[in-house]
Design a protein around this motif. Sequence first.
Motif, PDB file in Angstrom:
ATOM      1  N   ALA A  92       0.831  -1.208   0.000  1.00  0.00           N
ATOM      2  CA  ALA A  92       0.000   0.000   0.000  1.00  0.00           C
ATOM      3  C   ALA A  92       0.865   1.258   0.000  1.00  0.00           C
ATOM      4  O   ALA A  92       0.500   2.269  -0.624  1.00  0.00           O
ATOM      5  N   ARG A  93       2.006   1.207   0.674  1.00  0.00           N
ATOM      6  CA  ARG A  93       2.899   2.370   0.695  1.00  0.00           C
ATOM      7  C   ARG A  93       3.340   2.727  -0.728  1.00  0.00           C
ATOM      8  O   ARG A  93       3.399   3.899  -1.112  1.00  0.00           O
ATOM      9  N   ASP A  94       3.630   1.695  -1.511  1.00  0.00           N
ATOM     10  CA  ASP A  94       4.013   1.925  -2.906  1.00  0.00           C
ATOM     11  C   ASP A  94       2.844   2.491  -3.714  1.00  0.00           C
ATOM     12  O   ASP A  94       3.036   3.359  -4.584  1.00  0.00           O
ATOM     13  N   GLN A  95       1.637   2.007  -3.440  1.00  0.00           N
ATOM     14  CA  GLN A  95       0.461   2.516  -4.151  1.00  0.00           C
ATOM     15  C   GLN A  95       0.239   4.000  -3.846  1.00  0.00           C
ATOM     16  O   GLN A  95      -0.060   4.793  -4.741  1.00  0.00           O
ATOM     17  N   VAL A  96       0.371   4.372  -2.589  1.00  0.00           N
ATOM     18  CA  VAL A  96       0.187   5.768  -2.182  1.00  0.00           C
ATOM     19  C   VAL A  96       1.316   6.629  -2.754  1.00  0.00           C
ATOM     20  O   VAL A  96       1.082   7.745  -3.242  1.00  0.00           O
ATOM     21  N   ASP A 106      -5.643   5.365 -11.570  1.00  0.00           N
ATOM     22  CA  ASP A 106      -6.151   4.776 -12.808  1.00  0.00           C
ATOM     23  C   ASP A 106      -7.292   5.595 -13.403  1.00  0.00           C
ATOM     24  O   ASP A 106      -7.471   5.629 -14.624  1.00  0.00           O
ATOM     25  N   ARG A 107      -8.092   6.243 -12.531  1.00  0.00           N
ATOM     26  CA  ARG A 107      -9.304   6.921 -12.984  1.00  0.00           C
ATOM     27  C   ARG A 107      -9.178   8.435 -13.027  1.00  0.00           C
ATOM     28  O   ARG A 107     -10.178   9.122 -13.240  1.00  0.00           O
ATOM     29  N   MET A 108      -7.992   8.980 -12.817  1.00  0.00           N
ATOM     30  CA  MET A 108      -7.868  10.426 -12.646  1.00  0.00           C
ATOM     31  C   MET A 108      -8.429  11.199 -13.840  1.00  0.00           C
ATOM     32  O   MET A 108      -9.185  12.164 -13.674  1.00  0.00           O
ATOM     33  N   LYS A 131      -6.971  13.649  -7.312  1.00  0.00           N
ATOM     34  CA  LYS A 131      -7.868  14.393  -8.207  1.00  0.00           C
ATOM     35  C   LYS A 131      -7.094  15.163  -9.268  1.00  0.00           C
ATOM     36  O   LYS A 131      -7.471  15.177 -10.429  1.00  0.00           O
ATOM     37  N   ILE A 132      -6.026  15.830  -8.837  1.00  0.00           N
ATOM     38  CA  ILE A 132      -5.153  16.542  -9.763  1.00  0.00           C
ATOM     39  C   ILE A 132      -3.708  16.192  -9.393  1.00  0.00           C
ATOM     40  O   ILE A 132      -3.452  15.632  -8.325  1.00  0.00           O
ATOM     41  N   GLU A 133      -2.775  16.527 -10.270  1.00  0.00           N
ATOM     42  CA  GLU A 133      -1.382  16.217  -9.989  1.00  0.00           C
ATOM     43  C   GLU A 133      -0.908  16.986  -8.760  1.00  0.00           C
ATOM     44  O   GLU A 133      -1.119  18.200  -8.648  1.00  0.00           O
ATOM     45  N   ALA A 174      -5.920   4.857  -3.509  1.00  0.00           N
ATOM     46  CA  ALA A 174      -4.916   5.621  -4.249  1.00  0.00           C
ATOM     47  C   ALA A 174      -4.695   5.035  -5.647  1.00  0.00           C
ATOM     48  O   ALA A 174      -4.617   5.764  -6.636  1.00  0.00           O
ATOM     49  N   ALA A 175      -4.612   3.705  -5.712  1.00  0.00           N
ATOM     50  CA  ALA A 175      -4.414   3.044  -7.008  1.00  0.00           C
ATOM     51  C   ALA A 175      -5.593   3.294  -7.931  1.00  0.00           C
ATOM     52  O   ALA A 175      -5.424   3.544  -9.143  1.00  0.00           O
TER      53      ALA A 175
END
Length: 368
Positions: free
Chosen positions: A52-56, A244-246, A176-178, A239-240
Amino acid sequence: MIYLDYQATTPLAPESRDAMMRWLDGPGGTGFGNPHSPHKIGREAKAAIEFARDQVAALFPAGGKVIFTSGATEALNLAIRGTRARDGGGGTVSVSAIEHSAVLDTAKDAGKCHVLNVAKDGQCNTKQDLPQDTRLVCLMQVNNEIGVIQPTVEWHRKAKENNALYLCDAVQAYGKIEVTGADMIAISAHKFHGPKGVGALWVRDGVDLHEVQTGGGQEFGLRSGTLSPALIAGMGAAAAEAKDRMEQDAEHVQKLWKRATEIFDKWELNGSAEARYHGNLNIRPRGPNGGGLDVGRLMSECRNVMFSAGSACASGSGRTSHVLEAIGLPKKLAKASIRLGFGRYTTLEEIEEAGRIINEAAQAQGSL
């Protein structure tokens, strides 16, 4: 029920819920292990946390480390107080006038605090100077009350020119945004469709923090306490999914924003329309009697529409929004303002129905 309070919290994503269930086992299962234990189920729990740390981390700038906390408030406290401990307690903390209370109150409590003013459009004024002894600059990326996107790149540059660190509250931006560059960035899972009770502080490589919560030395020796594999797994999955959906989520929010501004055409927008995350519609009645709107009565009469009179963190306090005051709005108009927040799971039909209900109730008060 129509839910339009996404800045307060977001609905839990199914992907996040599914990721959490594995780590909520009772007797007979193996998902309840302490991630700090050396045996098999402890190591499994730790592996879930590191995944999860990597995903975040994937939504942060490259490099740095993710420190899990109980939420953004704890993350911000760690950043502000942790750098103070490093610097021996000296120096000024410069904060914008529209920061969340988790930043404003902590900065004031942690020593010398300098407040940066904001323009009428809600952006922190980049023309002002920092005190010479500034050690930390705090400016959020997206304001939680009016949704205005701040000039974070410029303020990060100004902080570096002043040999100060830069802390960004990215609670309303992450997923939501970069997320723009900073020395430290705070987030909270429940603002991007994750569970409540978990957040993180991202710390740039080379930034030295001191612990402010002593104990077992977990989380790089900076945040003691047993971590929750379930909450962190849920945060990682959220977060993942956000990553993917941003683009898809942004397109959907833009369609909702366009329709909402058409429906609420008799209302005035608080803050910039351009430099803004468009999932936040903070408005007040435009008519001459707009300042007479009783928002408490409006919310009661629109009880099936969930929206906010301001920041949910200060709801019930009776205080005028410090954000709306900071952009120069008279108290009467600030108290007549409402905030509608929408996102991934909001439909156009819900926006239209909510608009009808709220407009009819405001018209009945003679405010439109």
